[in-house]
Design an enzyme around this catalytic site. Structure first.
Site, PDB file in Angstrom:
ATOM      1  N   SER A  75       0.836  -1.205   0.000  1.00  0.00           N
ATOM      2  CA  SER A  75       0.000   0.000   0.000  1.00  0.00           C
ATOM      3  C   SER A  75       0.868   1.251   0.000  1.00  0.00           C
ATOM      4  CB  SER A  75      -0.922   0.009   1.235  1.00  0.00           C
ATOM      5  OG  SER A  75      -0.174   0.334   2.397  1.00  0.00           O
ATOM      6  N   SER A  77       0.801   3.734   2.215  1.00  0.00           N
ATOM      7  CA  SER A  77       0.766   4.421   3.509  1.00  0.00           C
ATOM      8  C   SER A  77       2.118   4.984   3.930  1.00  0.00           C
ATOM      9  CB  SER A  77       0.244   3.486   4.599  1.00  0.00           C
ATOM     10  OG  SER A  77       1.187   2.469   4.894  1.00  0.00           O
ATOM     11  N   LYS A 132       5.282   0.857   9.528  1.00  0.00           N
ATOM     12  CA  LYS A 132       5.071   2.278   9.826  1.00  0.00           C
ATOM     13  C   LYS A 132       6.381   2.852  10.366  1.00  0.00           C
ATOM     14  CE  LYS A 132       0.619   1.826   8.987  1.00  0.00           C
ATOM     15  NZ  LYS A 132       0.014   2.377   7.740  1.00  0.00           N
ATOM     16  N   SER A 223      -3.025   6.950   5.874  1.00  0.00           N
ATOM     17  CA  SER A 223      -2.397   5.874   6.637  1.00  0.00           C
ATOM     18  C   SER A 223      -3.283   5.476   7.809  1.00  0.00           C
ATOM     19  CB  SER A 223      -1.023   6.312   7.154  1.00  0.00           C
ATOM     20  OG  SER A 223      -0.473   5.336   8.024  1.00  0.00           O
TER      21      SER A 223
END
Length: 266
Positions: A75, A77, A132, A223
């Site tokens: 993705s 994010s 992250k 996100s």
């Protein structure tokens, strides 16, 4: 599919057969040959396969569980730091050595630092891995207000770089105008994306409990992170993202982007 569980079970099964062959099966075959009950002491096909594959399976298990593990970025994010189609290497030993499947820490080797890009098991579904950036450490107070970060009351400096366009599958959606900025998070300078046209939302603050971390994606307006689902427990840590080893995006015309191979993840 839980690859860690599969490779662990295969290694255990082949290891048991390998051990049985060393301690008992081989002697039994040799005794049958000496007694004239068999023409050869060659092992059966299943035993041959198990004993042949055991060293390889053990090597893969040790390497993947305690040293390095590959992941694919699915993705956007973490744009612009990590692109959809990036294949990355994660250091499994950066945050402690853990037993495969059980995830029990057996050796302390380090802890996440503010600014690290890390992989962890999603707290709401541990079967899913998330990636992250570490924003808040245990005891920190994190505030997000007007698309700005504040850690322990101090603003995290941002510098505008310019508009972000992107290429291939990472190209902006029509009508969006994200802005690329550089954020200085402690000792780490890294890039983020901000969508100035989207509502900032209300200001929020969080105090990170002991044994937990606050995580956010670099694509701040796109996100799903600690702002939505809370903190990352220490026992959910997988490792630190360190390098890009491949980028695959056929939307750019040529699938492999060699310019990203080997890039360090900051």
């Amino acid at each position: 599919m839980d690859f860690a569980l599969i490779i662990t079970l295969l290694t255990l099964a082949s290891g048991v057969v390998w051990l049985l062959d060393k301690l008992w099966l081989r002697r039994r075959r040799q005794a049958r040959v000496e007694a004239g009950q068999a023409d050869s002491d060659a092992p059966s096909r299943p035993v041959e396969y198990a004993t042949s594959f055991f060293p390889l399976l053990l090597l893969v298990l040790v390497f993947r569980s305690f040293l390095f593990e590959p992941f694919k970025i699915p993705s956007g994010s973490m744009l612009p730091t990590l692109l959809i189609g990036d294949f990355i290497v994660v250091s499994k030993y950066s945050y402690g050595l853990r037993l495969p499947v059980l995830n029990t820490k057996i050796l302390e080797t380090g802890e996440p630092e503010r600014g690290d890009v890390f992989v962890f098991r999603y707290p709401d579904d541990p079967g899913i891995n998330y990636i992250k950036r570490v924003i808040g450490l245990p005891g920190d107070t994190v505030t997000y207000r007007d698309k700005m970060l504040f850690v322990n009351g101090e603003a995290v400096e941002q510098t505008i770089v310019g508009p972000w366009i992107g290429e291939g599958v990472n190209r902006n959606r029509p009508g969006t105008r994200p802005q690329q900025r550089v954020e200085q998070l402690g000792e780490v300078d890294h890039e983020i994306l901000i969508h100035p046209g989207r509502r900032a939302g209300r200001a929020q603050s969080w105090t990170v409990p002991e044994g937990h971390y606050f995580a956010m994606g670099d694509n701040r307006d796109a996100s799903l992170d600690s702002r939505a689902w809370g903190f990352v427990p220490e026992q959910n840590l997988v490792g630190k993202a360190i390098r890009i080893w491949m980028h695959w995006d056929c939307g750019r015309g040529f699938c492999v982007d060699f310019s990203r191979i080997g890039d360090r993840i900051e």
